[in-house]
Design a protein around this motif. Structure first.
Motif, PDB file in Angstrom:
ATOM      1  N   ASP A  41      -3.413 -13.461  -1.541  1.00 32.35           N
ATOM      2  CA  ASP A  41      -2.562 -14.165  -2.499  1.00 32.35           C
ATOM      3  C   ASP A  41      -3.363 -15.068  -3.416  1.00 32.35           C
ATOM      4  OD1 ASP A  41      -0.519 -12.939  -1.229  1.00 32.35           O
ATOM      5  OD2 ASP A  41       0.182 -14.696  -0.157  1.00 32.35           O
ATOM      6  N   LYS A  42      -4.522 -15.536  -2.948  1.00 28.47           N
ATOM      7  CA  LYS A  42      -5.268 -16.536  -3.704  1.00 28.47           C
ATOM      8  C   LYS A  42      -6.619 -16.038  -4.192  1.00 28.47           C
ATOM      9  CE  LYS A  42      -3.088 -20.482  -1.396  1.00 28.47           C
ATOM     10  NZ  LYS A  42      -3.297 -21.704  -0.601  1.00 28.47           N
ATOM     11  N   VAL A  43      -7.389 -15.385  -3.311  1.00 23.95           N
ATOM     12  CA  VAL A  43      -8.746 -14.985  -3.669  1.00 23.95           C
ATOM     13  C   VAL A  43      -9.033 -13.589  -3.140  1.00 23.95           C
ATOM     14  CG1 VAL A  43      -9.660 -17.336  -3.717  1.00 23.95           C
ATOM     15  CG2 VAL A  43      -9.694 -16.054  -1.580  1.00 23.95           C
ATOM     16  N   ASN A  44     -10.130 -12.997  -3.610  1.00 28.61           N
ATOM     17  CA  ASN A  44     -10.631 -11.753  -3.066  1.00 28.61           C
ATOM     18  C   ASN A  44     -11.711 -12.055  -2.037  1.00 28.61           C
ATOM     19  OD1 ASN A  44      -8.949 -10.672  -4.999  1.00 28.61           O
ATOM     20  ND2 ASN A  44     -10.410  -9.116  -5.646  1.00 28.61           N
ATOM     21  N   ILE A  45     -11.703 -11.295  -0.932  1.00 28.23           N
ATOM     22  CA  ILE A  45     -12.636 -11.528   0.164  1.00 28.23           C
ATOM     23  C   ILE A  45     -13.359 -10.235   0.487  1.00 28.23           C
ATOM     24  CG2 ILE A  45     -12.845 -12.162   2.608  1.00 28.23           C
ATOM     25  CD1 ILE A  45     -10.351 -13.872   2.266  1.00 28.23           C
ATOM     26  N   GLU A  46     -14.685 -10.292   0.602  1.00 31.71           N
ATOM     27  CA  GLU A  46     -15.473  -9.135   1.013  1.00 31.71           C
ATOM     28  C   GLU A  46     -15.645  -9.160   2.524  1.00 31.71           C
ATOM     29  OE1 GLU A  46     -19.120  -9.181  -1.156  1.00 31.71           O
ATOM     30  OE2 GLU A  46     -18.213  -8.397  -2.997  1.00 31.71           O
ATOM     31  N   ASN A 327     -15.432 -15.370 -12.424  1.00 28.25           N
ATOM     32  CA  ASN A 327     -16.202 -14.315 -11.769  1.00 28.25           C
ATOM     33  C   ASN A 327     -15.611 -13.916 -10.423  1.00 28.25           C
ATOM     34  OD1 ASN A 327     -18.781 -13.835 -13.495  1.00 28.25           O
ATOM     35  ND2 ASN A 327     -18.600 -16.055 -13.402  1.00 28.25           N
ATOM     36  N   ASN A 328     -14.371 -14.381 -10.171  1.00 27.48           N
ATOM     37  CA  ASN A 328     -13.643 -14.025  -8.953  1.00 27.48           C
ATOM     38  C   ASN A 328     -14.419 -14.400  -7.695  1.00 27.48           C
ATOM     39  OD1 ASN A 328     -11.285 -13.054  -7.866  1.00 27.48           O
ATOM     40  ND2 ASN A 328     -12.015 -10.959  -7.675  1.00 27.48           N
ATOM     41  N   LYS A 329     -15.035 -15.574  -7.696  1.00 24.19           N
ATOM     42  CA  LYS A 329     -15.855 -16.023  -6.571  1.00 24.19           C
ATOM     43  C   LYS A 329     -15.263 -17.243  -5.868  1.00 24.19           C
ATOM     44  CE  LYS A 329     -19.053 -12.916  -7.205  1.00 24.19           C
ATOM     45  NZ  LYS A 329     -19.224 -11.812  -6.230  1.00 24.19           N
ATOM     46  N   LEU A 330     -14.058 -17.639  -6.233  1.00 19.28           N
ATOM     47  CA  LEU A 330     -13.448 -18.801  -5.597  1.00 19.28           C
ATOM     48  C   LEU A 330     -13.136 -18.508  -4.131  1.00 19.28           C
ATOM     49  CD1 LEU A 330     -10.941 -20.006  -8.344  1.00 19.28           C
ATOM     50  CD2 LEU A 330     -12.967 -21.236  -7.555  1.00 19.28           C
ATOM     51  N   GLY A 331     -13.383 -19.486  -3.282  1.00 25.31           N
ATOM     52  CA  GLY A 331     -12.990 -19.387  -1.892  1.00 25.31           C
ATOM     53  C   GLY A 331     -11.685 -20.111  -1.662  1.00 25.31           C
ATOM     54  N   LEU A 332     -11.088 -19.874  -0.500  1.00 27.66           N
ATOM     55  CA  LEU A 332      -9.823 -20.535  -0.191  1.00 27.66           C
ATOM     56  C   LEU A 332      -9.964 -22.048  -0.189  1.00 27.66           C
ATOM     57  CD1 LEU A 332      -8.538 -18.203   2.648  1.00 27.66           C
ATOM     58  CD2 LEU A 332      -7.625 -18.393   0.339  1.00 27.66           C
ATOM     59  N   SER A 333     -11.129 -22.535   0.229  1.00 22.32           N
ATOM     60  CA  SER A 333     -11.345 -23.984   0.266  1.00 22.32           C
ATOM     61  C   SER A 333     -11.356 -24.593  -1.129  1.00 22.32           C
ATOM     62  CB  SER A 333     -12.667 -24.300   0.979  1.00 22.32           C
ATOM     63  OG  SER A 333     -13.755 -23.693   0.302  1.00 22.32           O
ATOM     64  N   ASP A 334     -11.632 -23.777  -2.156  1.00 21.14           N
ATOM     65  CA  ASP A 334     -11.641 -24.279  -3.537  1.00 21.14           C
ATOM     66  C   ASP A 334     -10.233 -24.468  -4.082  1.00 21.14           C
ATOM     67  OD1 ASP A 334     -14.476 -24.194  -3.789  1.00 21.14           O
ATOM     68  OD2 ASP A 334     -14.380 -22.043  -4.168  1.00 21.14           O
ATOM     69  N   LEU A 335      -9.248 -23.834  -3.446  1.00 18.42           N
ATOM     70  CA  LEU A 335      -7.913 -23.772  -4.037  1.00 18.42           C
ATOM     71  C   LEU A 335      -6.853 -24.558  -3.278  1.00 18.42           C
ATOM     72  CD1 LEU A 335      -7.976 -19.935  -4.738  1.00 18.42           C
ATOM     73  CD2 LEU A 335      -8.100 -21.715  -6.470  1.00 18.42           C
ATOM     74  N   THR A 336      -7.166 -25.019  -2.085  1.00 18.63           N
ATOM     75  CA  THR A 336      -6.146 -25.642  -1.248  1.00 18.63           C
ATOM     76  C   THR A 336      -6.257 -27.162  -1.255  1.00 18.63           C
ATOM     77  OG1 THR A 336      -7.613 -25.356   0.672  1.00 18.63           O
ATOM     78  CG2 THR A 336      -5.963 -23.658   0.276  1.00 18.63           C
ATOM     79  N   GLY A 337      -5.106 -27.816  -1.051  1.00 17.48           N
ATOM     80  CA  GLY A 337      -5.100 -29.253  -0.807  1.00 17.48           C
ATOM     81  C   GLY A 337      -5.050 -30.155  -2.014  1.00 17.48           C
ATOM     82  N   GLY A 338      -4.796 -29.634  -3.209  1.00 26.21           N
ATOM     83  CA  GLY A 338      -4.713 -30.501  -4.376  1.00 26.21           C
ATOM     84  C   GLY A 338      -3.504 -31.422  -4.305  1.00 26.21           C
ATOM     85  N   THR A 339      -3.620 -32.602  -4.910  1.00 23.96           N
ATOM     86  CA  THR A 339      -2.518 -33.564  -4.883  1.00 23.96           C
ATOM     87  C   THR A 339      -1.831 -33.730  -6.241  1.00 23.96           C
ATOM     88  OG1 THR A 339      -3.999 -35.429  -5.387  1.00 23.96           O
ATOM     89  CG2 THR A 339      -3.693 -34.863  -3.061  1.00 23.96           C
ATOM     90  N   PHE A 340      -2.504 -33.317  -7.309  1.00 20.83           N
ATOM     91  CA  PHE A 340      -1.975 -33.463  -8.670  1.00 20.83           C
ATOM     92  C   PHE A 340      -2.728 -32.456  -9.532  1.00 20.83           C
ATOM     93  CE2 PHE A 340      -2.037 -35.316 -12.961  1.00 20.83           C
ATOM     94  CZ  PHE A 340      -0.705 -35.653 -13.156  1.00 20.83           C
TER      95      PHE A 340
END
Length: 425
Positions: A41-46, A327-340
């Protein structure tokens, strides 16, 4: 036999889609080398191989939905260079080790036996073609006769890759047939115009579902204001050269708005919160999401602890995250937990828009294009000033209009007098 399983993706993600196979049956795979790319749903994983070996079979086709823990491929252990080595028969081994009058004669006999065995497996009426379980399942689903499929496997075994290749080949020419009933023929669009159907990616489906969910569950309102960008633009012009020299990155507008947003959130804490059941969770940290347009759709990577970072660190984080997103290199840790969240439609020329909440957050700030507009300086004076419309969408369930308007006014004041940001804790 080594099984390749779908790894744990994230706490809230239990399935993914096979985006592409990076290795095909018969390919040698080193330990740690990527075999398949999964789209979540969020990123591509190899998914890498845990051991070295030869890819024996693929148990899922590209586009299939797979669950965490599901076996999607099998490897034959060892360092062989292909399926031929992993699937040799005793007859082949005997052929290779038996003495022969000449090397060329041995090769001819070996090849003849391979062809003979392949014809036997494919054409034998008693046995039928040899195929992996996954290949049989895929062929059955697509209505393909296994005996019509060609394979390069040494013993004539059909795998998923062969079925997929067969399906993509153009159908052979056939004798003219009687015309079918009109109802069976594909119907053109009502408009008579050309159309193309494109399956939505998993990420686009997720974006669509979440945006609809936010609009259905949140009491979303938007308030607007406009900002005179003269002071920030003048400051950037004066400090740009030194800033680039010290930080190896340009001083943009996003760092100013990020620092201003953090300062305003400290004054209006209910905009840095979320609703959990009947409770309001006030966040005492400031992880600011920056919306980025990526090839597969909008993503919101997060600048962590923005309140503790200076302008240079924020600009570096934003540049780094934007590069990973494109470049489709974001990890899940880059996308989770934002507050604003801050989104800047101005980079695409948007003059004014209503941003949609990035749930479960309760507020989002929208920036827009900078345009020269005539502004009344006083009762007698008009000047052309670089102006930007800004929008704040908020969840009225916990944020009142007074708080939202005051928040946006704080943003306006600090951007129009950026020296204020130096005194914000």
């Amino acid at each position: 036999m080594i099984e390749i399983k779908v790894p744990e993706l994230a706490e809230s993600i239990t399935e993914g889609t096979v985006a592409s196979w990076l290795k095909q049956p018969g390919d040698h795979v080193e330990k740690g080398e990527a075999i398949v790319e999964l789209e979540t749903d969020k990123v591509n994983i190899e998914v890498p191989a845990d051991e070295s070996g030869t890819l024996d079979e693929q148990l899922a086709a590209e586009g299939d939905t797979v669950q965490v823990g599901q076996v999607i491929a099998r490897l034959s252990s060892g360092s062989g260079g292909g399926t031929a080595i992993a699937t040799k028969t005793k007859t082949e081994a005997a052929t290779e080790t038996a003495p022969a009058p000449a090397e060329t004669k041995t090769e001819e006999v070996g090849e003849a036996k391979k062809v003979e065995r392949r014809e036997e497996h494919v054409a034998s009426p008693g046995k039928g073609p040899i195929a992996t379980p996954a290949a049989r399942k895929l062929a059955r689903e697509k209505g393909i006769d296994l005996s019509a499929i060609q394979t390069n496997d040494p013993i004539g075994r059909i795998n998923v890759h062969d079925v997929t290749n067969h399906e993509s080949k153009p159908a052979p020419a056939q004798a003219p047939q009687a015309p079918k009933a009109p109802a069976a023929a594909p119907q053109p669009a009502a408009s008579g115009k050309d159309e193309e159907r494109i399956k939505m990616t998993r990420r686009r489906q997720t974006i669509a579902n979440r945006l609809v969910e936010v609009q259905q569950t949140a009491a979303m309102l938007t308030t607007f204001n406009e900002i005179d960008m003269s002071a920030v633009m003048a400051l950037r012009k004066r400090r740009q050269e030194k800033f680039v020299k010290d930080n190896d990155v340009k001083l943009g507008f996003m760092s100013f708005f990020t620092k201003a947003a953090v300062a305003a959130l400290k004054r209006m804490p209910y905009l840095n919160a979320e609703i959990q059941g009947n409770e309001i969770v006030l966040k005492k940290y400031y992880d600011i999401g920056i919306a980025v347009s990526a090839p597969d759709g909008l993503v919101v990577p997060v600048v962590r602890e923005a309140d503790r970072k200076n302008f240079g660190e924020i600009e570096k984080d934003i540049l780094h995250l934007a590069d990973k997103a494109r470049n489709n290199k974001l990890g899940l840790s880059d996308l989770t937990g934002g507050t604003f969240t801050i989104t800047n439609g101005g980079v695409f020329g948007s003059l004014l828009s209503t941003p949609i909440l990035n749930g479960p957050q309760v507020a989002i700030l929208g920036m827009h294009s900078i345009q020269l507009r005539p502004i009344a300086i006083d009762a007698d004076t008009m000047e052309n000033r670089p102006m930007m419309y800004v929008a704040l969408s908020y969840d009225h369930r916990i944020v009142d209009g007074r708080e939202a308007v005051t928040f946006l006014k704080h943003i306006k004041d600090m951007i129009e007098d950026p020296e204020q940001l130096l005194f914000e804790a």
